[in-house]
Scaffold this motif. Sequence first.
Motif, PDB file in Angstrom:
ATOM      1  N   ILE A   5      16.113  -8.365   1.158  1.00 32.40           N
ATOM      2  CA  ILE A   5      14.842  -8.146   1.846  1.00 32.40           C
ATOM      3  C   ILE A   5      15.041  -6.993   2.830  1.00 32.40           C
ATOM      4  N   THR A 264       2.040 -10.455  -2.788  1.00 30.23           N
ATOM      5  CA  THR A 264       1.642 -11.209  -1.601  1.00 30.23           C
ATOM      6  C   THR A 264       2.291 -12.592  -1.594  1.00 30.23           C
ATOM      7  N   ASP A 265       2.374 -13.164  -0.392  1.00 31.57           N
ATOM      8  CA  ASP A 265       2.911 -14.520  -0.260  1.00 31.57           C
ATOM      9  C   ASP A 265       1.781 -15.538  -0.324  1.00 31.57           C
ATOM     10  N   LYS A 271       4.497  -9.123   0.818  1.00 28.67           N
ATOM     11  CA  LYS A 271       5.919  -9.479   0.864  1.00 28.67           C
ATOM     12  C   LYS A 271       6.783  -8.516   0.056  1.00 28.67           C
ATOM     13  N   GLY A 272       6.164  -7.505  -0.552  1.00 28.86           N
ATOM     14  CA  GLY A 272       6.912  -6.516  -1.307  1.00 28.86           C
ATOM     15  C   GLY A 272       6.019  -5.796  -2.283  1.00 28.86           C
ATOM     16  N   TYR A 287      11.386  -6.547  -2.014  1.00 28.88           N
ATOM     17  CA  TYR A 287      10.778  -7.329  -0.941  1.00 28.88           C
ATOM     18  C   TYR A 287      11.067  -6.715   0.424  1.00 28.88           C
ATOM     19  N   ARG A 289       9.644  -6.923   4.960  1.00 27.20           N
ATOM     20  CA  ARG A 289       8.787  -7.516   5.991  1.00 27.20           C
ATOM     21  C   ARG A 289       7.488  -6.736   6.162  1.00 27.20           C
ATOM     22  N   ASN A 521       0.727  -6.723   7.972  1.00 30.77           N
ATOM     23  CA  ASN A 521       2.013  -6.082   7.660  1.00 30.77           C
ATOM     24  C   ASN A 521       1.900  -5.081   6.505  1.00 30.77           C
ATOM     25  N   HIS A 562       6.113  -8.344  13.707  1.00 33.67           N
ATOM     26  CA  HIS A 562       6.881  -8.246  12.467  1.00 33.67           C
ATOM     27  C   HIS A 562       8.328  -8.637  12.773  1.00 33.67           C
TER      28      HIS A 562
END
Length: 565
Positions: A5, A264-265, A271-272, A287, A289, A521, A562
């Motif tokens: 990450i 997306t989460d 998320k990436g 991925y 932040r 984010n 973040h």
Amino acid sequence: MATKIYDAIVVGTGAGGGTAMKILCEAGLQVCAINSGPRTEPSEDFRLHRQVYDLKFRGYGNPLRFEGKAHQEPYSVEESEYSEGRDLFEHDVAYSNAPGTDWYWKRCKATGGKANFWGRSSARYGDIDFKAADLDGFGENWPVDYAEISQWFSKAERYMGVASTIQKRPSNPDGEYLPPMPWRCIDFIIQKGAEKIGVPYLPDRCAQLTVDHNDHPACHYCGNCSRGCDVGSFFSPTWFTIPEAEATKNLTLLTNALVRGVITDENGAAKGVAYIDRGTRQEVEVYARVVVLAASCVETAHIMLNSISRHWPTGIANSSGQLGRNLCDHLYGCPGYGYIPRLLGQPATPDNIADSTVAWMPRWQNLNNPHEEKFIRGYSIYMGGGCGEFPGYYGQIEGFGSQFKRDIRRYYPAGVGALIQAPSLPSPTNYVDIDPDQKDIFGIPQLRFHFQWGQNELLMWEHSKQMMTDLFKAMGAELWGMDDEPNRPGTSLHETGVCRFGNDPKTSVTNKWAQTHDVPNLYICDASIFPNPTDKTTTMPIVAFAMRTCDHMLSNFKQGLHKRA
């Protein structure tokens, strides 16, 4: 193995993306930069002072190079045999034009992007641009004013190195400049003519180094700038931001990776990203932040529109419905060309010290009264001519055989022509969306353009033709003619608007910091956030706004909004 990450993913390595990854890497963040094409290598990909007769196809390129490609049209100016060497320009990924649209989407997929080949004009925007809606009653103001952004223009100018003079013009605020580019004989003749008709003709604000600057050498005036600089004497990510980001050891650079969408989460946050490896055609996920999109204006909107999930059924961060809307561009075209008789018979001199932007006519319309002309706002003009490497007027004079050759030689030092840069206004009928029926060779739904020039910019176009008629007469030049129609939309490479920023989440995609309203984010660092173009070009402002956005993002990291990976 644990999934890697990163602190931040930056999609795109051009003017905005390159700036973002440099700043974030230098701040200590672990950054993954993703580029859709190969690494640019000046020693292999640029001209290296070769002449056209040194090249296998005399500068025209291999006529079979587009065989089997989705997009078979070469890109004017930027793409040539000098810079096509390792497939730097995008011809694999197709796009669509809606009925009645003829958009010309020029794309450089190599690292550094179009900023390897840009025209380098770098004027500041002012409140006449940011608050234009207050002046003429059309559209919406930008969510910033000049007092707020001027410090970022200064930072961008000091970093890039912009050559010009103090001019005290209301349409373009003065900045912090290197000595101006030297003028050609033709510039002094044009300036005298412009004075007679009350039109400014001044040194352009040019991001080209007239002296050594920030460890980069001064320009040696080889005159082939827009096909890639061999030594890094004008601002480009290839010579500036990319190596500086790599020097921090905090950068992971992925090439030949075509981003399909933002992942997306469970809460709809970024998320990436998912990308397609061009070599294997396999999809890969990365991925982070924070995700920064700087893929260029309409490609950023393309990625977001394709980022569909249960949270974002019409594209990520699109609760406003404005994603892809408000597509704008600069209208380009030649409103006058001819020659200056007093220069006939003069010896040829190597005065093509730069292939564009030595001087310009900054906006002079609607400065005292926003409605003094039939159109609102205004345009600028760039003039070319003199002893360019190739007599570009070859298609503007009649003839054949030996007489034609004699005329080419006769007019060689005397040719002169104009280029208008007129901003379009936002329109609900000008936008991009996803083609419901077409996918590219990588299985990604294609971007589709809907665009027509509006009445306001066409009035500017007609006005500029009359002004050039007056100018040619005033400077004692012969006017051969002018373009019947403006260039195709997309020619300028200055599209804006499709992810516009603003204070109201209901009418804009991002806030004033280029942070999407819906997904805190997810940030944008290209011209897609600009609500509309101005009479100035976009690259230096992209750098300035990217600097400002990254400063805000780093503040959010420090405050804990973040979390570091």
